[in-house]
Motif scaffolding. Structure first.
Motif, mmCIF file in Angstrom:
data_model
loop_
_atom_site.group_PDB
_atom_site.id
_atom_site.type_symbol
_atom_site.label_atom_id
_atom_site.label_comp_id
_atom_site.label_asym_id
_atom_site.label_seq_id
_atom_site.Cartn_x
_atom_site.Cartn_y
_atom_site.Cartn_z
ATOM 1 N N ASP A 1 0.805 -1.226 0.000
ATOM 2 C CA ASP A 1 0.000 0.000 0.000
ATOM 3 C C ASP A 1 0.832 1.268 0.000
ATOM 4 O OD1 ASP A 1 -2.217 -1.579 -0.020
ATOM 5 O OD2 ASP A 1 -2.805 -1.216 2.068
ATOM 6 N N VAL A 2 1.985 1.265 0.654
ATOM 7 C CA VAL A 2 2.779 2.497 0.759
ATOM 8 C C VAL A 2 4.059 2.456 -0.062
ATOM 9 C CG1 VAL A 2 1.859 2.979 3.049
ATOM 10 C CG2 VAL A 2 4.036 1.774 2.843
ATOM 11 N N GLY A 3 4.334 1.329 -0.739
ATOM 12 C CA GLY A 3 5.477 1.268 -1.633
ATOM 13 C C GLY A 3 6.796 0.917 -0.977
ATOM 14 N N ILE A 4 6.782 -0.017 -0.019
ATOM 15 C CA ILE A 4 8.020 -0.488 0.612
ATOM 16 C C ILE A 4 8.298 -1.897 0.097
ATOM 17 C CG2 ILE A 4 9.172 -1.065 2.782
ATOM 18 C CD1 ILE A 4 7.476 0.984 4.182
ATOM 19 N N ALA A 5 9.517 -2.091 -0.457
ATOM 20 C CA ALA A 5 9.887 -3.393 -1.008
ATOM 21 C C ALA A 5 9.989 -4.434 0.097
ATOM 22 C CB ALA A 5 11.218 -3.284 -1.755
ATOM 23 N N ALA A 6 9.941 -5.705 -0.287
ATOM 24 C CA ALA A 6 9.944 -6.795 0.689
ATOM 25 C C ALA A 6 11.175 -6.761 1.582
ATOM 26 C CB ALA A 6 9.850 -8.135 -0.033
ATOM 27 N N ASP A 7 12.348 -6.418 0.997
ATOM 28 C CA ASP A 7 13.563 -6.425 1.810
ATOM 29 C C ASP A 7 13.659 -5.225 2.740
ATOM 30 O OD1 ASP A 7 13.963 -4.488 -0.060
ATOM 31 O OD2 ASP A 7 15.893 -5.252 -0.797
ATOM 32 N N GLY A 8 12.715 -4.307 2.664
ATOM 33 C CA GLY A 8 12.714 -3.154 3.564
ATOM 34 C C GLY A 8 11.608 -3.178 4.594
ATOM 35 N N LEU A 9 10.755 -4.226 4.536
ATOM 36 C CA LEU A 9 9.610 -4.280 5.449
ATOM 37 C C LEU A 9 10.029 -4.320 6.909
ATOM 38 C CD1 LEU A 9 7.185 -6.770 3.647
ATOM 39 C CD2 LEU A 9 6.971 -4.284 3.844
ATOM 40 N N GLN A 10 11.213 -4.946 7.200
ATOM 41 C CA GLN A 10 11.615 -5.094 8.595
ATOM 42 C C GLN A 10 11.795 -3.749 9.286
ATOM 43 O OE1 GLN A 10 13.635 -5.719 6.069
ATOM 44 N NE2 GLN A 10 15.537 -4.625 6.416
ATOM 45 N N LEU B 1 -1.771 8.870 14.222
ATOM 46 C CA LEU B 1 -2.651 9.437 13.190
ATOM 47 C C LEU B 1 -1.899 9.566 11.865
ATOM 48 C CD1 LEU B 1 -5.380 10.675 12.431
ATOM 49 C CD2 LEU B 1 -4.477 12.900 13.192
ATOM 50 N N CYS B 2 -0.649 10.033 11.943
ATOM 51 C CA CYS B 2 0.167 10.152 10.732
ATOM 52 C C CYS B 2 0.437 8.779 10.116
ATOM 53 C CB CYS B 2 1.493 10.846 11.049
ATOM 54 S SG CYS B 2 1.324 12.579 11.505
ATOM 55 N N GLY B 3 0.685 7.787 10.960
ATOM 56 C CA GLY B 3 0.916 6.440 10.447
ATOM 57 C C GLY B 3 -0.307 5.870 9.765
ATOM 58 N N GLY B 4 -1.474 6.103 10.342
ATOM 59 C CA GLY B 4 -2.697 5.592 9.737
ATOM 60 C C GLY B 4 -3.040 6.264 8.418
ATOM 61 N N LEU B 5 -2.559 7.499 8.235
ATOM 62 C CA LEU B 5 -2.828 8.242 7.001
ATOM 63 C C LEU B 5 -1.672 8.176 6.013
ATOM 64 C CD1 LEU B 5 -4.438 11.450 8.580
ATOM 65 C CD2 LEU B 5 -5.637 9.492 7.549
ATOM 66 N N LEU C 1 5.363 6.897 6.679
ATOM 67 C CA LEU C 1 5.110 5.752 7.552
ATOM 68 C C LEU C 1 6.271 5.516 8.516
ATOM 69 C CD1 LEU C 1 3.239 3.326 8.213
ATOM 70 C CD2 LEU C 1 4.664 1.987 6.663
ATOM 71 N N LEU C 2 7.505 5.493 7.995
ATOM 72 C CA LEU C 2 8.654 5.234 8.857
ATOM 73 C C LEU C 2 8.880 6.385 9.836
ATOM 74 C CD1 LEU C 2 11.133 3.613 6.306
ATOM 75 C CD2 LEU C 2 9.699 2.484 8.017
ATOM 76 N N GLY C 3 8.598 7.608 9.410
ATOM 77 C CA GLY C 3 8.687 8.742 10.334
ATOM 78 C C GLY C 3 7.700 8.597 11.483
ATOM 79 N N ALA C 4 6.490 8.110 11.162
ATOM 80 C CA ALA C 4 5.491 7.882 12.206
ATOM 81 C C ALA C 4 5.940 6.800 13.166
ATOM 82 C CB ALA C 4 4.154 7.507 11.567
ATOM 83 N N ARG C 5 6.571 5.747 12.652
ATOM 84 C CA ARG C 5 7.041 4.664 13.532
ATOM 85 C C ARG C 5 8.172 5.132 14.431
ATOM 86 N NH1 ARG C 5 4.428 0.652 15.299
ATOM 87 N NH2 ARG C 5 5.941 -1.016 14.976
ATOM 88 N N VAL C 6 9.067 5.978 13.910
ATOM 89 C CA VAL C 6 10.130 6.546 14.748
ATOM 90 C C VAL C 6 9.522 7.370 15.881
ATOM 91 C CG1 VAL C 6 11.998 8.252 14.790
ATOM 92 C CG2 VAL C 6 11.937 6.519 12.990
ATOM 93 N N ALA C 7 8.538 8.203 15.542
ATOM 94 C CA ALA C 7 7.891 9.024 16.567
ATOM 95 C C ALA C 7 7.146 8.168 17.576
ATOM 96 C CB ALA C 7 6.931 10.017 15.905
#
Length: 497
Positions: free
Chosen positions: A49-58, A100-104, A111-117
Motif C-alpha cells: 500500500d505504501v510502496g516499501i519493497a519486501a527487503d525493507g519491510l523489517q 494518526l500520521c501512520g494511519g494516514l 510511515l517510517l517517520g510515524a514509527r520513529v515518533a
C-alpha cells in the motif's frame, strides 16, 4: 502522590482516584506493548500500500524498536527532572499524533517517520508510567499487586498485538492498528490530568548530556546489530559493526559516568545487586518469551500449514498464561521471596520450552504446544514481576524515574534482541520453507530453553545471600519494613536463606 511507608505490609483501601490512575497507567502500558507486534501480520500488505519493497519491510518494526529501546533510559532520567506526569502526557500526545500520521501514511517516509515518533513516545511514556505507579503505591503487597497487573498486561500485550493485528487487517484495514492508538491517547489525555499527581525528584539537577548520548548510541547500535543478524546472518559486516559501535559507546558511557558531577546513572544504583542483576533477568525474561513466538509462528504456519489467523489466535493461550502469571506472582513473592521467585520462574519456563525443541511435522503436537506455551507464559510472568520488584525496591523516590527507566530499557532491549537472535539461528540451519525449516526451528527453540535454564542458574548465584546473611533469615526485598534480619541500608536483601 505521597508514599505511606507505614502501610507497606497492610492492604489499604484504594481511593477512587488511585483506582482510576491505576487503570490509566495500565491501559497506556498495555497499548504500548501491543504496538511492538500489532503490525507484524500486516507487513506485506502495508508494503504494497505504501510502496516499501519486501527487503525493507523489517524497518517498519525495527525503526520503532530501536527508538523505543534506545531512548528509554534517557527519558527515564528526564522524567525525574521535568516531572513524570508531564512527560507521560507529552508522550501520550506524541503517540496520538504519530499514530494518526501512520494511519494516514501514503509513502515510506511518512510511515517510517510515524514509527520513529511512536518509538520515541514509547520511550517517554513507559518509564514515566512505571515510576508514577511505583511512587503512588507503597512497597509491599499493594505495589506488588499493581506491578503484577502491569507486567501481566505488558506481556499479554505483545501476544495480543499479533492476534489483534490479524483481525484488524482482515476485517478493516491495517490503518486501524494506528487509529486504535489515537482513540486510546485521546481517552488517556482527557482523564489523566485529573487522576494523576505530579511526581519528580526533590532537587533539580542538570541532565548528563554526554552520558545520555553515549548510552543511547550504544543501545541503538546493539539493537541494530542484532536485527541485522536476524535479517542477513552473523557473517554480515553490519552485525559486527553495530556491536563494535555499541561496545565502544558503552566504554565511553562508563568513563563519562565516573567523571561527571551529576551522572545519568548513579553508579551506586548499579552496585545494588537487585538493580543490576534484576535488570539482567529482565532482559533474559523478555528476550526468551517474546522471541519464542517467532519460531513457533514459523512452525505452525510453514511446517504444520495452519492459517495465519488461527496461528495468531493460538497465541492467545500464551497471553492468558501471562495474565495468570502476573496475578500469581505477588503471592509467590510473599511466600518464597524475590530471588527464589525469579529463579523458579526461569526454571519452569525452561522445563516447558525444551520439550518444544522436539516438535515434529505432525499436527498431534498442537495440543502439547498450547499446554506448554500456556505454562511457560505463567512462569515467564512470575519471573518478570519478580525482576521488576527487585529492580525498584528500596530506591528513593528521587531516583524512581531512573530505576524504572532501567526496567523498561530491559524490557524493550529484550524484546528487540530476542527475535533477531533466534531468526539468525534458524537462518544458519538453512531451509527456506516447509519441512526444510524444521531443523532450524528446533535449534532455535532449544537455544531459547537453554537460555532460560542458564538465567535460572545465573540469578540463583548472583542474588544468593552474602556473608553475614548466611544462616539467618533475611528480608524479602518486597518487604523492607518487616522486622528482623540484618541488612545494609544501601542494598536491600533479595532472598532468604
Amino acid at each position: 502522590m505521597t508514599r505511606d511507608t507505614s502501610a507497606t505490609n497492610a492492604h489499604p483501601a484504594l481511593t477512587g482516584r488511585l483506582r482510576l490512575a491505576l487503570v490509566i497507567l495500565l491501559t497506556a502500558g498495555f497499548t504500548l506493548a501491543v504496538d511492538f507486534s500489532i503490525l507484524t501480520v500486516a507487513l506485506p500488505r502495508i508494503g504494497r500500500d505504501v510502496g516499501i519493497a519486501a527487503d525493507g519491510l523489517q524497518w517498519i518494526s525495527t525503526s520503532y524498536a530501536v527508538c523505543a529501546a534506545g531512548f528509554t533510559l534517557l527519558f527515564g532520567r528526564v522524567s525525574d527532572l521535568v516531572g513524570r506526569k508531564r512527560l507521560f502526557l507529552i508522550g501520550m500526545a506524541l503517540l496520538g499524533v504519530s499514530s494518526l500520521c501512520g494511519g494516514l501514511a501514503v509513502d515510506p517516509v511518512m510511515l517510517l517517520g510515524a514509527r520513529v515518533a511512536q518509538g520515541l513516545a514509547t520511550a517517554m511514556v513507559t518509564p514515566a508510567a512505571l515510576s508514577l505507579l511505583t511512587t503512588a503505591f507503597p512497597e509491599g503487597p499493594v505495589r506488588e499487586r499493581a506491578l503484577g497487573l502491569n507486567g501481566a498486561l505488558m506481556a499479554a500485550g505483545f501476544t495480543t498485538g499479533a492476534v489483534l493485528g490479524g483481525l484488524l487487517t482482515d476485517a478493516l484495514s491495517w490503518r486501524w492498528a494506528f487509529f486504535l492508538n489515537v482513540a486510546v491517547a485521546l481517552v488517556v489525555l482527557c482523564l489523566a490530568p485529573a487522576a494523576l499527581s505530579e511526581s519528580r525528584a526533590d532537587h533539580r539537577t542538570r541532565l548528563d548530556v554526554p552520558g545520555a548520548l553515549t548510552v543511547t548510541l550504544s543501545l541503538v547500535a546493539i539493537v541494530y546489530g542484532a536485527t541485522t543478524a536476524g535479517q542477513s546472518g552473523w557473517e554480515s559486516a553490519g552485525v559486527w559493526a553495530g556491536f563494535a559501535v555499541a561496545g565502544a559507546a558503552l566504554i565511553a558511557f562508563w568513563l563519562v559516568e565516573r567523571r561527571v558531577a551529576q551522572p545519568l546513572i548513579a553508579l551506586s544504583l548499579l552496585r545494588r545487586r537487585g538493580v543490576a542483576w534484576g535488570n539482567v533477568a529482565g532482559i533474559l525474561a523478555f528476550a526468551t518469551e517474546t522471541a519464542l513466538v517467532f519460531p513457533l509462528t514459523l512452525y505452525l504456519q510453514e511446517v504444520l500449514g495452519i492459517p495465519p489467523l488461527l496461528t495468531g489466535l493460538s497465541f492467545g493461550v500464551l497471553g492468558i498464561g501471562t495474565v495468570l502469571g502476573g496475578l500469581l506472582a505477588p503471592r509467590i513473592i510473599a511466600r518464597v521471596a524475590v530471588r527464589n521467585t525469579i529463579v523458579a520462574g526461569f526454571a519452569v519456563q525452561a522445563v516447558t520450552t525444551l520439550p518444544l525443541a522436539f516438535a515434529g511435522p505432525d499436527r498431534s503436537w498442537v495440543i502439547p504446544l498450547l499446554v506448554l506455551t500456556f505454562l511457560g507464559g505463567v512462569a515467564n510472568l512470575v519471573a518478570i514481576v519478580g525482576y521488576v520488584v527487585a529492580s525498584t525496591a528500596g530506591i528513593p523516590d528521587a531516583q524512581q524515574g531512573l530505576a524504572t527507566g532501567l526496567v523498561t530499557m530491559s524490557q524493550q532491549v529484550g524484546i528487540a534482541l530476542g527475535t533477531p537472535i533466534l531468526a539468525a539461528v534458524i537462518a544458519s540451519r538453512g531451509g527456506a520453507d516447509g519441512y526444510g525449516l524444521l531443523p532450524g526451528i528446533q535449534t532455535a527453540i532449544l537455544v531459547d530453553g537453554l537460555l532460560c535454564a542458564a538465567a535460572a542458574i545465573l540469578i540463583a548465584f548472583a542474588l544468593r545471600p552474602r556473608g553475614r546473611d548466611r544462616g539467618a533469615r533475611t528480608l524479602d526485598v518486597a518487604s523492607p519494613s518487616a522486622g528482623g534480619g540484618d541488612r545494609s541500608p544501601a542494598e536491600p536483601s533479595v532472598g532468604r536463606c
